[in-house]
Design an enzyme around this catalytic site. Structure first.
Site, short mmCIF file in Angstrom:
data_model
loop_
_atom_site.label_atom_id
_atom_site.label_comp_id
_atom_site.label_asym_id
_atom_site.label_seq_id
_atom_site.Cartn_x
_atom_site.Cartn_y
_atom_site.Cartn_z
N TYR A 57 0.85 -1.28 -0.04
CA TYR A 57 0.17 -0.60 -0.13
C TYR A 57 0.69 1.37 0.37
CZ TYR A 57 -3.65 -2.74 0.33
OH TYR A 57 -5.20 -3.70 -0.38
N ARG A 60 1.65 1.93 -3.59
CA ARG A 60 0.34 2.31 -4.48
C ARG A 60 0.18 3.83 -3.70
NH1 ARG A 60 0.89 -1.94 -5.68
NH2 ARG A 60 1.95 -0.85 -7.43
N GLN A 98 -15.66 2.36 -6.21
CA GLN A 98 -14.58 1.13 -5.93
C GLN A 98 -13.49 1.97 -4.57
OE1 GLN A 98 -16.35 -2.55 -7.81
NE2 GLN A 98 -17.22 -0.73 -8.68
N ASN A 99 -13.41 3.03 -5.94
CA ASN A 99 -11.45 3.12 -6.31
C ASN A 99 -11.16 3.87 -5.15
OD1 ASN A 99 -12.19 2.22 -8.12
ND2 ASN A 99 -12.20 4.62 -9.45
N ILE A 100 -9.97 3.60 -4.55
CA ILE A 100 -9.11 3.92 -2.96
C ILE A 100 -8.05 5.16 -3.31
CG2 ILE A 100 -9.65 1.60 -1.69
CD1 ILE A 100 -6.63 1.66 -2.33
N HIS A 116 -15.04 1.06 -0.93
CA HIS A 116 -14.03 0.25 -0.53
C HIS A 116 -12.86 0.92 0.74
CE1 HIS A 116 -14.92 -2.80 -3.82
NE2 HIS A 116 -15.71 -2.92 -2.48
N CYS A 143 0.29 5.04 17.15
CA CYS A 143 -0.81 5.71 16.98
C CYS A 143 -1.20 6.36 17.55
CB CYS A 143 -1.54 4.22 16.94
SG CYS A 143 -3.12 4.90 17.25
N ASN A 209 -18.71 1.17 -20.35
CA ASN A 209 -17.43 0.52 -19.46
C ASN A 209 -16.20 0.08 -20.99
OD1 ASN A 209 -15.27 -1.79 -19.45
ND2 ASN A 209 -16.76 -1.86 -17.59
N GLU A 211 -15.14 -2.30 -22.30
CA GLU A 211 -15.96 -3.12 -23.78
C GLU A 211 -16.98 -3.76 -22.62
OE1 GLU A 211 -11.96 -5.43 -22.99
OE2 GLU A 211 -12.46 -5.80 -21.40
#
Ligand code: APR
Length: 240
Positions: A57, A60, A98-100, A116, A143, A209, A211
């Site tokens: 992550y 990402r 749904q994208n982060i 998500h 934390c 989309n 396709e």
């Protein structure tokens, strides 16, 4: 002004961010190329190898924060749709992604649900409190709420976990009269079933989309999101 719709719900997936330089999940050059999903996107994967999951992550997050990665016209047209509907009509609007990544909010979307989770957030496993994060996250990170190292995890929904805000989403789907799914393969539930729920309650359902995904919608608009989304937004707004 009158709108042809009382309530519009839009779902987006990885395809809307592909033209911004973020690879989709299931393409050949996809996000999971070098990792099995179980390794990096399940609670068990995190338990077995938290270092690997953090690295995954972190990469990402660095990719998302690269200066070349910017919202494209599909993101900005959805933001324009929201703002135009708000100022010119009584139509309710909800954008579910749904994208982060944060490309929808960077384009100006406000009524947005990240079902998500979000890459630029982390969560304390003890207290559930959520904090912003733009740097790398490691096991040494202390934390802010529990003052312990090792308790923070990415604020993303992994396979086997329940997506966020599902009650709110289901209410909106049952009440909407227009539903569009943009750039999603329809492989992952519950999002893959949203079109059926909306249709059962009477909505016009549209898929945008590159396709065919084989999913059942009233209409399919094939092409790049940067072209099909502006056309759809224009179609909705011209009837206001
Ligand atoms: N324009 C429109 N659609 C596109 C484009 C584009 N430029 N590029 C790709 N697509 C389409 C692909 O044809 C594919 O159907 O986007 C879809 C991307 O599908 P996936 O990679 O499966 O992404 P998504 O549906 O968002 O995945 C859902 O699965 O891995 C989990 O939690 C993760 O949120 C993700 C969920």
């Amino acid at each position: 002004m009158t709108s042809p719709y009382k309530s519009i719900v839009i779902l987006t997936g990885a395809g809307i961010s592909a033209e911004s330089g973020i690879p989709t999940f299931r393409a050949a050059d996809g996000l999971w190329e070098n990792h099995a999903i179980e390794e990096v996107a399940t609670p068990e994967g995190f338990q077995n190898n938290p270092v690997l999951v953090h690295q995954f992550y972190n990469q990402r997050r660095r990719d998302l924060l690269h200066p070349d990665v910017k919202p494209n016209s599909a993101h900005s047209e959805l933001a324009r749709l929201e703002h135009q509907l708000e100022s010119l009509s009584n139509t309710r609007f909800m954008l579910i992604t749904q994208n982060i990544d944060n490309l929808h909010e960077r384009a100006g979307s406000r009524k947005l649900i990240h079902m998500h989770g979000e890459l630029l957030k982390m969560r304390c496993r003890e207290t559930g409190l959520i904090f912003d994060i733009r740097q790398d996250l490691t096991l040494d990170h202390i934390c802010r709420c529990c003052r312990q190292p090792g308790n923070l995890r990415p604020h993303v929904v992994w396979f086997g976990e329940i997506p966020l805000a599902m009650n709110q989403i289901e209410q909106a789907l049952m009440a909407c009269d227009f539903f569009a799914a943009i750039g999603t393969s329809g492989n992952v539930y519950p999002a893959a079933g949203f079109n059926q729920l909306a249709k059962r309650y009477g909505a016009r359902t549209v898929e945008l989309n590159l396709e065919s995904t084989g999913s059942s919608f009233d209409e399919h608009h094939y092409g790049k999101a940067s072209e099909t989304v502006p056309a759809l937004v224009n179609e909705i707004l011209k009837n206001l």
